[in-house]
Design an enzyme around this catalytic site. Structure first.
Site, PDB file in Angstrom:
ATOM      1  N   ARG A 145       7.658 -15.254  -9.242  1.00 23.81           N
ATOM      2  CA  ARG A 145       6.656 -16.328  -9.163  1.00 23.81           C
ATOM      3  C   ARG A 145       6.823 -17.368 -10.266  1.00 23.81           C
ATOM      4  NH1 ARG A 145       1.396 -12.748  -7.320  1.00 23.81           N
ATOM      5  NH2 ARG A 145       1.866 -12.899  -5.101  1.00 23.81           N
TER       6      ARG A 145
ATOM      7  N   LYS B 136      -4.724  -3.783  10.566  1.00 21.54           N
ATOM      8  CA  LYS B 136      -6.052  -3.924  11.145  1.00 21.54           C
ATOM      9  C   LYS B 136      -6.287  -5.170  11.997  1.00 21.54           C
ATOM     10  CE  LYS B 136      -9.304  -2.544   8.006  1.00 21.54           C
ATOM     11  NZ  LYS B 136      -9.791  -2.848   6.643  1.00 21.54           N
TER      12      LYS B 136
ATOM     13  N   GLY C 186       2.054 -10.318   2.887  1.00 21.31           N
ATOM     14  CA  GLY C 186       2.741  -9.593   1.817  1.00 21.31           C
ATOM     15  C   GLY C 186       3.689  -8.525   2.329  1.00 21.31           C
TER      16      GLY C 186
ATOM     17  N   GLY D  99      -3.263 -14.102   1.958  1.00 26.25           N
ATOM     18  CA  GLY D  99      -4.564 -14.476   2.520  1.00 26.25           C
ATOM     19  C   GLY D  99      -4.619 -15.958   2.873  1.00 26.25           C
TER      20      GLY D  99
HETATM   21  P1  ADP Z   1       0.830  -8.117   6.018  1.00 28.49           P
HETATM   22  O1  ADP Z   1       0.702  -7.736   4.553  1.00 28.49           O
HETATM   23  O2  ADP Z   1       2.226  -8.521   6.354  1.00 28.49           O
HETATM   24  O3  ADP Z   1      -0.204  -9.108   6.458  1.00 28.49           O
HETATM   25  P2  ADP Z   1      -0.726  -5.845   6.869  1.00 28.49           P
HETATM   26  O4  ADP Z   1      -1.197  -5.664   5.462  1.00 28.49           O
HETATM   27  O5  ADP Z   1      -1.694  -6.310   7.861  1.00 28.49           O
HETATM   28  O6  ADP Z   1       0.583  -6.783   6.881  1.00 28.49           O
HETATM   29  O7  ADP Z   1      -0.164  -4.478   7.425  1.00 28.49           O
HETATM   30  C1  ADP Z   1       0.824  -3.738   6.791  1.00 28.49           C
HETATM   31  C2  ADP Z   1       0.507  -2.285   6.838  1.00 28.49           C
HETATM   32  O8  ADP Z   1       0.290  -1.845   8.163  1.00 28.49           O
HETATM   33  C3  ADP Z   1       1.643  -1.467   6.294  1.00 28.49           C
HETATM   34  O9  ADP Z   1       1.203  -0.800   5.124  1.00 28.49           O
HETATM   35  C4  ADP Z   1       1.982  -0.499   7.409  1.00 28.49           C
HETATM   36  O10 ADP Z   1       2.253   0.803   6.953  1.00 28.49           O
HETATM   37  C5  ADP Z   1       0.721  -0.507   8.236  1.00 28.49           C
HETATM   38  N1  ADP Z   1       0.988  -0.082   9.609  1.00 28.49           N
HETATM   39  C6  ADP Z   1       1.877  -0.604  10.482  1.00 28.49           C
HETATM   40  N2  ADP Z   1       1.902   0.080  11.622  1.00 28.49           N
HETATM   41  C7  ADP Z   1       1.019   1.093  11.489  1.00 28.49           C
HETATM   42  C8  ADP Z   1       0.597   2.164  12.339  1.00 28.49           C
HETATM   43  N3  ADP Z   1       1.112   2.324  13.546  1.00 28.49           N
HETATM   44  N4  ADP Z   1      -0.340   3.008  11.860  1.00 28.49           N
HETATM   45  C9  ADP Z   1      -0.840   2.839  10.620  1.00 28.49           C
HETATM   46  N5  ADP Z   1      -0.504   1.854   9.791  1.00 28.49           N
HETATM   47  C10 ADP Z   1       0.433   0.992  10.212  1.00 28.49           C
HETATM   48 MG    MG Z   2      -0.660  -6.411   3.571  1.00 32.53          MG
END
Ligand code: ADP
Ligand code: MG
Length: 399
Positions: free
Chosen positions: A41, A203, A356, A379
Site C-alpha cells: 500500500r 454471504k 479482498g 467495501g
Molecule cells: P471477497 O473478500 O472477495 O468479497 P467474501 O469475503 O465475500 O469475498 O468471501 C470469501 C470467503 O467465502 C472465503 O473465506 C471463502 O472460504 C468463503 N467461501 C467460499 N465458498 C464457500 C462455501 N461453499 N462455504 C463456506 N464458505 C465459503
Molecule cells: Mg472477504
C-alpha cells in the site's frame, strides 16, 4: 440510479507550487515487531506523492492504521511507516507524533517545496470516524489543497475523507482513485456487452445490493461460493449442512424471479464438492446439486459447473468478478476459484476483480497481470458496484 459517469478533478489538474497539499493515503499496513510487514500500500501511494513533490507542493500525508478507537495506542502508530516511506523515497520523511495542534503546525510551516511530512494516525482522535467538524477544521488548517488517494476508505464519511475537503471547499482525486473510478465507471456506465458478472463468497447479505444492481447491468450472472446455497435452497433443493442464510431465502427467491422476468440468465452450480466438515484433509466428493447428502456441506463448485461457467466467460466482452467460488483457502476446495481466475484472465474481456479474498485468489492463481483492473477497496468497491454514491468521492470537485 442515474447512469452518469463520474468525472472528478484529478491531482494532475492542480497547480501545486509552494502549496501545502493534504493527501489522504491508505497506509493501513500490517506492522510486525515495530516494522512494516507488507508495504504494497505504501508503494501504491508513491506515484501520487512523487507527482505532488514534482509539482513543487509541500506534502502532508494522513492515514489511519487499524482501529485504535479514538485513543492514542502506540501499536497503531504510523512511525514505522514513516521509516519505510523514507527508504522508498530515498529521502527523509518528517514524522510528527500527532496529527493536529501546535507541534504539527510548526512542522508544516518548516516544510520546503517537495518535502514530505507524515502525520500520526488520524484515528487516535475520536473526531476522525465521527467526522467531527472541529477536528476536520484543525486538519484542514494545515493545508491549502486536498487530495484523496485512499479508495478503500472512500465509502466512509470521516474527517480525513469528507470533513477536510468540505472545510477547504474543494478536493481532487489522487492517481489511485482516478484509476479506480475509471475502471469501475467503465463497468457501470459504458461496459461493452455481453457483460458477465460472477459472484461468490460467503454471504448473500454482503452482496445482495451488488447482485440487484447487476440485474440492470449484466447479460449473465453466475453464482458460486457459500452464497449459492441460499439460492439453491430457495429453488427448493436440499443443501445439507452447506452455508445457508435462512433469513435471505425470500430475497434470493425474489432475485431469481426478477432475473427470470427480465430473461436474464442466472447460472447456479450444477455440481459441487461436498465434505462432512470444513477442514483440510477430510474425505470429499463431487455430487450433483440434486444429491447433496443431508449431513455434508458444499465447499466448492464441481467440474461441470466450472465448464459451464467457463463457456459463459469465454463469450464475455466485460467481466466483473467478486467472491471466491469455494473455500479456496483449503487446497482441496480451491479448484473452482482458481479455474475461474484463469478463465477470467484468458477471456480477452475487460475484466474487473474486487473484494479482498477474490484479489488474493487472483494472486494465488498467478494471473493478476492478465486482469484489466484489480480493485483495492473491498467495501468501497462493493458499494460503488451496488450503485451507491461514495461520500469520499462525492465530496471531490467535479472536473
Ligand atoms: P471477497 O473478500 O472477495 O468479497 P467474501 O469475503 O465475500 O469475498 O468471501 C470469501 C470467503 O467465502 C472465503 O473465506 C471463502 O472460504 C468463503 N467461501 C467460499 N465458498 C464457500 C462455501 N461453499 N462455504 C463456506 N464458505 C465459503
Ligand atoms: Mg472477504
Amino acid at each position: 440510479m442515474a447512469a452518469r459517469k463520474i468525472a472528478k478533478k484529478s491531482v494532475r489538474d492542480l497547480e501545486l507550487a509552494r502549496k501545502r497539499v493534504f493527501i489522504r493515503v491508505d497506509f493501513n499496513v500490517p506492522i510486525q515487531d515495530g516494522k512494516v510487514g507488507d508495504d504494497t500500500r505504501i508503494q501504491a501511494a508513491l506515484p501520487t506523492i512523487r507527482l505532488v513533490k514534482d509539482k513543487g507542493g509541500k506534502v502532508i500525508l494522513a492515514s489511519h492504521l487499524g482501529r485504535p478507537k479514538g485513543e492514542r495506542k502506540p501499536e497503531y502508530s504510523l512511525a514505522p511507516v514513516a521509516e519505510r516511506l523514507s527508504e522508498l523515497l530515498g529521502e527523509e520523511v518528517v514524522f510528527v507524533d500527532d496529527c493536529i495542534g501546535e507541534k504539527v503546525q510548526k512542522a508544516v510551516s518548516a516544510l520546503k517545496e517537495g518535502q514530505v511530512l507524515l502525520l500520526e494516525n488520524v484515528r487516535f482522535y475520536p473526531g476522525e470516524t465521527k467526522n467531527d467538524p472541529e477536528f476536520a477544521r484543525a486538519l484542514a488548517a494545515l493545508a491549502d489543497e486536498y487530495v484523496n488517494d485512499a479508495f478503500g476508505t472512500a465509502h466512509r464519511a470521516h474527517a480525513s475523507t469528507v470533513g477536510v475537503p468540505q472545510v477547504l471547499g474543494r478536493g481532487a482525486a489522487g492517481l489511485l482513485i482516478e484509476k479506480e473510478l475509471e475502471a469501475l465507471s467503465r463497468v457501470l456506465y459504458e461496459a461493452e456487452k455481453p457483460v458477465v458478472a460472477i459472484f461468490g463468497g460467503a454471504k448473500v447479505s454482503d452482496k445482495i445490493e451488488v447482485l440487484e444492481n447487476f440485474l440492470n447491468l449484466a447479460d449473465c450472472i453466475l453464482l458460486g461460493g457459500g452464497m449459492a446455497f441460499t439460492f439453491l435452497k430457495a429453488q427448493g433443493k436440499e443443501v445439507g449442512k452447506s452455508l445457508v442464510e435462512e433469513d435471505k431465502l425470500g430475497v434470493a427467491r425474489q432475485f431469481l424471479d426478477e432475473a427470470l422476468r427480465r430473461k436474464l440468465f442466472v447460472g447456479l452450480p450444477l455440481d459441487v464438492v461436498v465434505a462432512p466438515k470444513l477442514e483440510a484433509g477430510v474425505e470429499s466428493r463431487v455430487v450433483s446439486v440434486d444429491e447433496i447428502p443431508a449431513d455434508w456441506m458444499g465447499l466448492d463448485v464441481g467440474p461441470k459447473t466450472i465448464q459451464e461457467f467457463r463457456r459463459k466467460l469465454a463469450d464475455a466482452k466485460t467481466i466483473i468478478w467478486n467472491g471466491p467460488l469455494g473455500v479456496f483457502e483449503i487446497e482441496q476446495f480451491a479448484k473452482g476459484t482458481l479455474a475461474i481466475a484463469e478463465a477470467v484472465a484468458d477471456s480477452g474481456a475487460f475484466s474487473l476483480v474486487g473484494g479482498g479474498d477474490s484479489v488474493s485468489a487472483v494472486n494465488k492463481a498467478g494471473v493478476a497481470e492478465k486482469i484489466s483492473h484489480i480493485s483495492t477497496g473491498g467495501g468501497a468497491s462493493l458499494e460503488f458496484l451496488a450503485g451507491k454514491e461514495l461520500p469520499g468521492i462525492a465530496v471531490l470537485s467535479d472536473k
